[in-house]
Design an enzyme around this catalytic site. Sequence first.
Site, PDB file in Angstrom:
ATOM      1  N   ASP A  14      -1.573   6.106  -6.571  1.00 41.26           N
ATOM      2  CA  ASP A  14      -1.900   5.136  -5.528  1.00 41.26           C
ATOM      3  C   ASP A  14      -1.928   3.711  -6.084  1.00 41.26           C
ATOM      4  O   ASP A  14      -2.539   3.449  -7.109  1.00 41.26           O
ATOM      5  CB  ASP A  14      -3.269   5.503  -4.932  1.00 41.26           C
ATOM      6  CG  ASP A  14      -3.650   4.607  -3.765  1.00 41.26           C
ATOM      7  OD1 ASP A  14      -2.744   4.211  -3.009  1.00 41.26           O
ATOM      8  OD2 ASP A  14      -4.838   4.293  -3.617  1.00 41.26           O
ATOM      9  N   ASP A  35       0.813  -1.213   0.000  1.00 43.66           N
ATOM     10  CA  ASP A  35       0.000   0.000   0.000  1.00 43.66           C
ATOM     11  C   ASP A  35       0.850   1.268   0.000  1.00 43.66           C
ATOM     12  O   ASP A  35       1.465   1.600   1.005  1.00 43.66           O
ATOM     13  CB  ASP A  35      -0.910  -0.026   1.229  1.00 43.66           C
ATOM     14  CG  ASP A  35      -1.893   1.118   1.236  1.00 43.66           C
ATOM     15  OD1 ASP A  35      -2.031   1.796   0.192  1.00 43.66           O
ATOM     16  OD2 ASP A  35      -2.535   1.346   2.266  1.00 43.66           O
TER      17      ASP A  35
END
Length: 444
Positions: A312, A104
Amino acid sequence: MASTANVLALILLLLPPITLAAGDLHGFRATLTRIHQLSPGKHSEAVRRDRHRLALLSYATATAAGKATNSSVNVQAQLENGAGAYNMNLSVGTPPIDFPVIVDTGSDLIWTQCAPCTRCFPRPTPAPVLQPARSSTFSKLPCNSSFCQSLPTSSRPRTCSNATGCAYNYTYGSGYTAGYLATETLTVGDGTFPKVAFGCSTENGVYNSSGIVGLGRGVLSLMSQLTVGRFSYCLRSDMAASGASPILFGSLAKLTDGNVQSTPLLKNPFLLRSSHYYVNLTGITVGSTELPVTGSTFGFTQTGLGGGTIVDSGTTLTYLAKDGYAMVKQAFTSQMANVTTAASGAPYDLDLCFKAKGGEVVRVPRLELRFAGGAKYDVPVQNYFAGVETDSRGRVTVACLLVLPTTDDLPISIIGNLMQMDMHVLYDLDGGMFSFAHTDCAKL
Ligand SMILES: *[C@@H]1O[C@H](CO)[C@@H](O)[C@H](O)[C@H]1NC(C)=O
Ligand SMILES: *[C@@H]1O[C@H](CO)[C@@H](O)[C@H](O)[C@H]1NC(C)=O
Ligand SMILES: *[C@@H]1O[C@H](CO)[C@@H](O)[C@H](O)[C@H]1NC(C)=O
Ligand SMILES: *[C@@H]1O[C@H](CO)[C@@H](O)[C@H](O)[C@H]1NC(C)=O
Ligand SMILES: *[C@@H]1O[C@H](CO)[C@@H](O)[C@H](O)[C@H]1NC(C)=O
Ligand SMILES: *[C@@H]1O[C@H](CO)[C@@H](O)[C@H](O)[C@H]1NC(C)=O
Ligand SMILES: *[C@@H]1O[C@H](CO)[C@@H](O)[C@H](O)[C@H]1NC(C)=O
Ligand SMILES: *[C@@H]1O[C@H](CO)[C@@H](O)[C@H](O)[C@H]1NC(C)=O
């Protein structure tokens, strides 16, 4: 008398395992696998997961800004989603236990499940759980360690004692993961590192996952702790082939392709503690039309959650701040005026869709994103436009734009992982640059 070979073997056994000291720029690599495959019929699930990802990002952003009070994140979504779309193998402890963990770029903490577990996920089967008592390299972090001090205030308990250790309770809306900070030997791909601070979670009220590796910009992230300066990855679109996409760290993370584009990585002036990788999206061209993007379209804002544009790994589609999205939609709509539109919303949950009679070739305008410093991204069509429904012969009958508007309460724009497919993207933290190049990921 021992032979030379035996003496050598003995010396090698006495030496500690080869580790890379913090500060050097040795490279190591690992592989990423996509958790949820995306194919016609699966887009609405991706959109649903993204909605919760966005709510999670908004909550995390608000927490960083110190103004989190309310969030619509719900536990069910977290159970289904995890915080991201790619898994990596992480080995923890001595002897090592292997965990599949979510990679992440939007968060910092590294955490895995630890025994004794009061509430841990049974998945994957058998659920890997670290047994601290059985690892010779496990060590609890004391309350006054700098890592303990760098936990967000909202995640720290009011009191910290040597008995409890540096306890944390990361709440994500109504979900949470709780445990204490410790240090361990971690192995990522072919790199091994001693004394990495991580979260030993004994109560896991959030994720359908055995852990997360945070690659964000905060003190607790893997990137900050290993001080390897940079990482890169190349997400393969031909996921059915073998699936694995390379992720490279340190000296191995470099773009060798001739046509490398670069733009500065920014800090959000209104959210200095944010984990996110911000870039400056300055322009968009659809077909041959340059959209009237201004500094305020995708820029930082003092109000709301700070605005800006982030790259992201854990969001699937791409989300643009409302005004910017409206320009993109208008351009596609007018340039594809001779193609019949399909209703937006259910069952695909995308906003701009077109009908194609079986086998018909629909001409889709090209899409180019421009970033500060002159970087241009000529987006491959499959990264922003895809068939979401096929007929019995496998021919596309409905195709949609894989870009959506962000919600009012989240003005941030997000370049998701579909938009990054078949690109080698480099996050150069030391150099403060984000770079990318079209690449055949299988050859990296
Ligand atoms: C939190 O947000 C939800 C959804 O936006 C809203 O229904 C609820 O009233 C809010 N709660 C508070 C305490 O503001
Ligand atoms: C967790 O992940 C598994 C495998 O991806 C999936 O089948 C399951 O529905 C997910 N959700 C929960 C709550 O276990
Ligand atoms: C993790 O390791 C297992 C077993 O070696 C392997 O099957 C799996 O593909 C690996 N996953 C990743 C993301 O590399
Ligand atoms: C933590 O506190 C102990 C004494 O209570 C001290 O010896 C140690 O140096 C401190 N560590 C840090 C990182 O401040
Ligand atoms: C807590 O642990 C730290 C590090 O192990 C040690 O330096 C410190 O003296 C301990 N404090 C107390 C009150 O036992
Ligand atoms: C962590 O926070 C959640 C939600 O606020 C709460 O339900 C849970 O009991 C807490 N767990 C621990 C160990 O503090
Ligand atoms: C729509 O018009 C463009 C030219 O403006 C043409 O190239 C394209 O083939 C047309 N598409 C359809 C489906 O008619
Ligand atoms: C983004 O780039 C534009 C054009 O180069 C510049 O005017 C603007 O100040 C930049 N914004 C930030 C936050 O750096």
